[in-house]
Design a protein around this motif. Structure first.
Motif, short mmCIF file in Angstrom:
data_model
loop_
_atom_site.label_atom_id
_atom_site.label_comp_id
_atom_site.label_asym_id
_atom_site.label_seq_id
_atom_site.Cartn_x
_atom_site.Cartn_y
_atom_site.Cartn_z
N ARG A 321 41.75 43.84 29.01
CA ARG A 321 41.32 45.16 29.45
C ARG A 321 40.29 45.06 30.57
NH1 ARG A 321 37.02 47.55 28.00
NH2 ARG A 321 36.74 46.24 26.16
N MET A 322 39.35 44.10 30.46
CA MET A 322 38.31 43.94 31.48
C MET A 322 38.84 43.29 32.75
SD MET A 322 34.85 42.95 29.33
CE MET A 322 35.56 41.61 28.38
N GLY A 323 40.03 42.71 32.66
CA GLY A 323 40.65 42.15 33.86
C GLY A 323 40.37 40.69 34.13
N TYR A 324 40.03 39.93 33.10
CA TYR A 324 39.84 38.49 33.30
C TYR A 324 41.19 37.79 33.35
CZ TYR A 324 34.81 38.80 32.52
OH TYR A 324 33.48 39.11 32.64
N ALA A 325 41.38 36.97 34.36
CA ALA A 325 42.62 36.19 34.44
C ALA A 325 42.61 35.14 33.34
CB ALA A 325 42.73 35.51 35.81
N VAL A 391 47.04 36.11 43.48
CA VAL A 391 46.09 37.19 43.22
C VAL A 391 46.82 38.53 43.19
CG1 VAL A 391 44.08 38.44 44.10
CG2 VAL A 391 44.13 35.95 44.19
N TYR A 392 47.68 38.74 44.16
CA TYR A 392 48.42 40.02 44.21
C TYR A 392 49.22 40.24 42.94
CZ TYR A 392 51.95 43.49 45.16
OH TYR A 392 52.77 44.58 45.05
N GLU A 393 49.99 39.24 42.53
CA GLU A 393 50.86 39.39 41.36
C GLU A 393 50.06 39.75 40.12
OE1 GLU A 393 54.08 39.46 41.34
OE2 GLU A 393 54.32 38.93 43.45
N GLN A 394 48.93 39.07 39.93
CA GLN A 394 48.14 39.32 38.71
C GLN A 394 47.37 40.63 38.78
OE1 GLN A 394 46.16 36.08 36.72
NE2 GLN A 394 47.17 34.54 37.97
N VAL A 395 46.82 40.94 39.96
CA VAL A 395 46.11 42.22 40.10
C VAL A 395 47.07 43.39 39.91
CG1 VAL A 395 44.85 43.72 41.68
CG2 VAL A 395 44.30 41.30 41.60
N ALA A 396 48.23 43.31 40.55
CA ALA A 396 49.20 44.41 40.46
C ALA A 396 49.64 44.64 39.03
CB ALA A 396 50.40 44.11 41.36
N ALA A 397 49.92 43.54 38.30
CA ALA A 397 50.35 43.66 36.91
C ALA A 397 49.25 44.27 36.06
CB ALA A 397 50.75 42.28 36.37
N TRP A 398 48.01 43.82 36.28
CA TRP A 398 46.89 44.37 35.51
C TRP A 398 46.68 45.85 35.83
CZ3 TRP A 398 42.36 46.71 37.06
CH2 TRP A 398 41.42 46.95 36.04
N ALA A 399 46.70 46.20 37.11
CA ALA A 399 46.44 47.57 37.52
C ALA A 399 47.50 48.54 37.01
CB ALA A 399 46.33 47.66 39.04
N ASP A 433 34.64 37.00 45.94
CA ASP A 433 34.29 38.42 45.93
C ASP A 433 34.40 39.09 44.56
OD1 ASP A 433 33.83 39.01 48.84
OD2 ASP A 433 35.83 38.15 48.96
N PHE A 434 35.24 38.56 43.69
CA PHE A 434 35.40 39.24 42.41
C PHE A 434 35.65 38.25 41.27
CE2 PHE A 434 38.91 40.05 45.36
CZ PHE A 434 39.91 39.26 44.84
N ALA A 435 35.18 38.65 40.08
CA ALA A 435 35.32 37.82 38.88
C ALA A 435 36.44 38.32 37.98
CB ALA A 435 34.01 37.80 38.10
N THR A 436 36.76 39.61 38.10
CA THR A 436 37.82 40.20 37.28
C THR A 436 38.71 41.06 38.16
OG1 THR A 436 36.73 42.29 36.74
CG2 THR A 436 36.12 40.37 35.40
N TRP A 437 39.87 41.38 37.65
CA TRP A 437 40.78 42.25 38.40
C TRP A 437 40.22 43.67 38.48
CZ3 TRP A 437 42.32 38.43 40.50
CH2 TRP A 437 43.05 37.39 39.95
#
Length: 559
Positions: A321-325, A391-399, A433-437
């Motif tokens: 939920r917090m977006g940690y890979a 990064v894109y694949e994981q961020v998009a899936a999380w978002a 720049d970022f630690a979580t998604w």
């Protein structure tokens, strides 16, 4: 007492012998030194961080040595079992890179099934196996039944146990239990037959032969050499419904399933004497034990407290939920497990954590401290090494799951998003720049939803700012390379009377109303709406000429 007759009376339907059962579980054909480890949770809720921690140890020990990691579901307490918990823990562990070679798995139909020949891997389905070994212990005079009549059951159910326990003196209670245990050992075969004829249930207890004044030497792989007082408690092996206790079931299962190393919390140390005795009674070789210290956290006063299931970070679902890979959480765990991991990683920055030579001897016997700040630092490092595509694949899936509106925007223009994630990526010092998604939207949201700041930072004459922005629009050419682009920014600084050389400005800051960095800041705020943003030249290249000009023009008009 004719113990063989007693065994036949108690277990008339058990016809198999221990040898028959052993034949169904042959030794694995593994290389020398290979370790067989397991994760054996009760399906009573979510996966705790304290569950992933020892499971990672088991996974590393098994797979580094060419061994086997298996999953056993210890579901003998039906009252505490939560529907779907077993399926949930399998999926959660897989999300964090824990893949089992054998054990309980989710089949194609979505139902848990067995993978491997050492099953069933759910203890609730292994009842007949436990009864074979229970009968053996009775036949050897090492276990005995304790019956309860219906009247006694009714009386026990009527008592407020909690109130009774609070009212009792601890020593008095221990003494009464000891006296009751010794009295329970005294029974005749005729009494057993009468109880069975009446249909009275019984629990099966181990007949302890230990003397707590004597101590057994024991070597724990983490705690080191210990001296364990012998067990003198006739603890329960089978409950009245025939279901085994943890003590009995884990001994039988770890033996038959070929477990070589058991990783569990140090809260099990008080039970170790029971397990030593039980393995000796059964004639089994004990696996090696690793009792790990509890994971701690700091409370608001800086005091160390156990990481409880109610704390943020305890539930592994929190991390999703917090977006940690997953890779970030796994690498953080490695920093907790081995003190030399970070040094190894600095020397091998491109290698995955799975190539780290995990070593039991490098584990702390006093435990570790859970720290979100450290997790975030590790996470930033891990993400900085990922490719833009990853990064894109994981961020998009999380978002798409947790921020659908943002997820749809990412999914609609993948190439645009990847170009943004490429900024400052790669090289010896990649951006962090970022630690979580969840941090990504604040970082790059201005590419999609632009909001200008009302005020600039510091004291700058508005007309000067407006002039600088106008001069930039007059000279702006998207075909310029970065050097040509920056030369134009410096030229603007000179024209408005600002220092175009930072060394000259630092030598005498009172000689200039501003410097070239301030001009860059004017442009950054105009284009991104932020005081801090990625490389401005690259941002303008990604936005394109029309959008860049429009944003700067809007800022000029606003001023």
């Amino acid at each position: 007492m004719d113990y063989q007759k007693l065994a036949e009376l108690l277990f008339p339907n058990v016809t198999e012998t221990p040898a028959d059962v052993e034949a169904k579980f042959p030794p694995r054909n593994l290389p020398e030194g290979a370790k067989v480890t397991r994760f054996a949770p009760s399906p009573t809720g979510f996966v705790h961080f304290g569950g992933l921690f020892p499971t990672t140890i088991g996974e590393r020990l098994a797979h580094q040595s060419g061994g086997v990691l298996y999953l056993r579901i210890e579901d003998t307490d039906a009252k505490r079992e939560v529907d779907g918990a077993a399926e949930g823990l399998i999926k959660t562990l897989a999300h964090y890179g824990i893949h089992f070679d054998e054990g309980a798995v989710i089949g194609e139909d979505g139902v848990i099934c067995d993978k491997g020949i050492y099953g069933p891997y759910r203890q609730s389905q292994r009842g007949p196996i436990y009864h074979v070994f229970a009968k053996k212990l009775v036949a050897e005079g090492k276990a005995y039944p304790v019956f309860t009549t219906q009247e006694e059951l009714d009386a026990m159910n009527a008592v407020d146990k909690k109130a009774e326990i609070k009212a009792k003196d601890w020593h008095e209670d221990q003494s009464a239990q000891k006296e009751a245990m010794l009295k329970a050992r005294e029974f005749t075969m005729e009494e057993v037959e009468e109880h069975l004829k009446a249909g009275n249930p019984f629990v099966l207890r181990l007949l302890a032969d230990g003397n707590p004044e004597k101590k057994t030497p024991f070597t724990d792989l983490i705690k080191g050499k210990l001296e364990i007082p012998e067990n003198d408690e006739d603890f329960v092996l089978l409950k009245s419904d025939g279901i085994p206790t943890y003590h009995f079931a884990h001994a039988v299962d770890d033996h038959l399933m070929g477990t070589t190393h058991v990783i569990r919390g140090e809260e099990w140390l008080p039970s170790l004497a029971k397990h030593i005795m039980l393995f000796r009674y059964l004639g089994f070789r004990m696996p090696k034990y690793m009792h790990i210290a509890q994971i701690m956290r700091l409370d608001e006063n800086g005091n160390k407290k156990k990481l409880s299931k109610r704390d943020m970070g305890a539930n592994m679902d929190d991390y999703s939920r917090m977006g940690y890979a997953p890779a970030c959480v796994c690498e953080y765990i490695m920093t907790l497990l081995n003190s030399n991991y970070e040094e190894w990683h600095m020397q091998n920055p491109e290698k995955p954590y799975t190539e780290f030579p995990f070593n039991i001897k490098k584990m702390s016997s006093s435990g570790c401290l859970f720290d979100f700040n450290k997790l975030n630092d590790v996470s930033k490092n891990v993400i900085s090494r990922m490719s833009a595509d990853e990064v894109y694949e994981q961020v998009a899936a999380w978002a798409l799951e947790f921020d659908p509106e943002f997820g749809k925007k990412l999914a609609a223009t993948p190439d645009f998003a990847k170009s943004i994630f490429s900024i400052g990526r790669g090289g010896k010092k990649p951006r962090k720049d970022f630690a979580t998604w969840a941090d990504v939207k604040p970082y790059m949201g201005f590419f999609y939803d632009y909001e200008q700041l009302d005020e600039f930072s510091g004291e700058h004459d508005k007309e000067t700012v407006k002039k600088a922005l106008s001069l930039f629009l007059d000279s702006y050419a998207p075909s310029d390379d970065m050097n040509a682009w920056f030369d134009k920014v410096k030229a603007i600084a000179r024209e408005i009377g600002y220092a175009d050389d930072m060394k000259a400005y630092k030598a005498d800051p009172t000689a200039f109303p501003g410097n070239v960095a301030d001009v860059s800041m004017f442009l950054r705020v105009a284009v991104t709406g932020k005081l801090n943003a990625p490389d401005l030249y690259t941002v303008m290249q990604i936005l394109g000429e029309d959008e860049t000009r429009a944003r700067i023009a809007n800022m000029i008009e606003k001023i």
